[in-house]
Design a protein around this motif. Structure first.
Motif, short mmCIF file in Angstrom:
data_model
loop_
_atom_site.label_atom_id
_atom_site.label_comp_id
_atom_site.label_asym_id
_atom_site.label_seq_id
_atom_site.Cartn_x
_atom_site.Cartn_y
_atom_site.Cartn_z
N LEU A 158 -22.89 46.92 36.02
CA LEU A 158 -21.82 47.61 35.30
C LEU A 158 -20.74 46.62 34.88
O LEU A 158 -20.25 45.84 35.70
CB LEU A 158 -21.21 48.70 36.18
N CYS A 159 -20.38 46.66 33.60
CA CYS A 159 -19.34 45.79 33.07
C CYS A 159 -18.25 46.64 32.41
O CYS A 159 -18.56 47.61 31.72
CB CYS A 159 -19.88 44.83 32.01
N THR A 160 -17.00 46.27 32.63
CA THR A 160 -15.89 46.89 31.91
C THR A 160 -15.01 45.80 31.33
O THR A 160 -14.87 44.72 31.91
CB THR A 160 -15.05 47.81 32.80
N ASP A 161 -14.44 46.09 30.17
CA ASP A 161 -13.61 45.09 29.49
C ASP A 161 -12.44 44.64 30.35
O ASP A 161 -12.05 43.46 30.34
CB ASP A 161 -13.07 45.65 28.17
N ASP A 162 -11.84 45.59 31.10
CA ASP A 162 -10.64 45.27 31.88
C ASP A 162 -10.90 45.06 33.38
O ASP A 162 -9.98 44.82 34.15
CB ASP A 162 -9.58 46.36 31.70
N GLY A 163 -12.17 45.19 33.79
CA GLY A 163 -12.50 44.97 35.19
C GLY A 163 -12.13 46.12 36.11
O GLY A 163 -12.19 45.98 37.34
#
Length: 259
Positions: A158-163
């Motif tokens: 899982l990746c998110t732009d803002d962590g």
């Protein structure tokens, strides 16, 4: 491309994230004909044009389709207000070309960006433990389907732009790491064009077959209105294909992006 139009009952509906909804529709004839990567075109009351939505799940035994969609305007807002037990007007299954599924023991990397994640779930379920799923979202509030991907048996990143959930960064960063440790047999991707453009380059550099599902605005969904034209190349010549009829899935080497 054979498709059916009709009114079908919604047998379940729930909100799974902010302005993102999950519906299951009982439509045995359509479910029996649908393949991974196709989509449905849904009529919202009061709107002339239908809304194209990717198929997130196909259960041929139960005769159901699952769709997951985001509210992006008045039409999808109207669809989100439908309830279990109501009938929904759909044309499906649409898309002249779905994903190519290899033997289940082959290694696959499956990548979804935002609302491009739902059509990737049936692929993960096909490959199971032989798949790596990389999902990218803006932030934690937009994350969907992670339990579903994990239930398939696949490795999930899982990746998110803002962590704010998973790891911070883009799906292309995670893909680069996966490609360093192993060479899969195929890469699948669906999401924003800037993401797909980079994934296609990474796949080419790694010498891995890649298929991408394109997202374009559509009118009819069956190849009549020619709204969803996209630049492609075949046998060395550039031409305009149509996402609804010639896709929505294309071999990576066929796709041209405007700079």
């Amino acid at each position: 491309m054979k498709y059916t139009q009709g009114l079908y009952p919604i047998i379940s509906k729930k909100s799974i994230a902010a302005e993102i909804y999950d519906m299951t529709i009982r439509c045995p004839h359509i479910a029996g004909a649908a393949v991974c990567g196709q989509f449905v075109n849904i009529k919202a009351d009061g709107f002339m044009l239908r809304r194209p939505i990717s198929i997130c799940g196909i259960d041929k035994e139960k005769g159901t389709l699952r769709i997951v969609f985001e509210v992006r305007g008045k039409g999808t807002k109207a669809l989100s207000q439908l309830s279990e037990g109501q009938l929904i007007d759909i044309v499906a299954p649409l898309g002249g070309r779905g994903f190519t599924l290899l033997e289940k023991d082959k290694k696959a990397v499956i990548i979804g960006g935002g609302i491009g994640n739902p059509p990737m779930l049936p692929i993960a379920e096909h490959y199971g433990k032989n798949a790596v799923v990389i999902s990218g979202f803006r932030n934690a509030s937009a994350v969907i389907l992670q339990k579903d991907f994990a239930a398939s048996g696949a490795e999930v990143i899982l990746c998110t732009d803002d962590g704010s959930a998973g790891r911070k960064g883009f799906v292309t960063d995670a893909l680069a790491e996966v490609l360093q440790r192993e060479k899969p047999d195929i890469i699948y991707a669906c999401g924003p064009s800037v993401m797909l453009k980079r994934i296609i380059l990474q796949a080419k550099e790694a010498g891995v077959k890649c298929e991408v599902s394109l997202e374009e605005r559509m009118g009819c969904g069956v190849g009549g209105c020619l709204v969803c034209a996209c630049r492609t190349i075949r046998d060395g010549e550039e031409y305009y294909a149509h996402v609804c009829k010639d896709g929505p899935v294309f071999d990576a080497e066929e796709v041209l992006f405007d700079d």
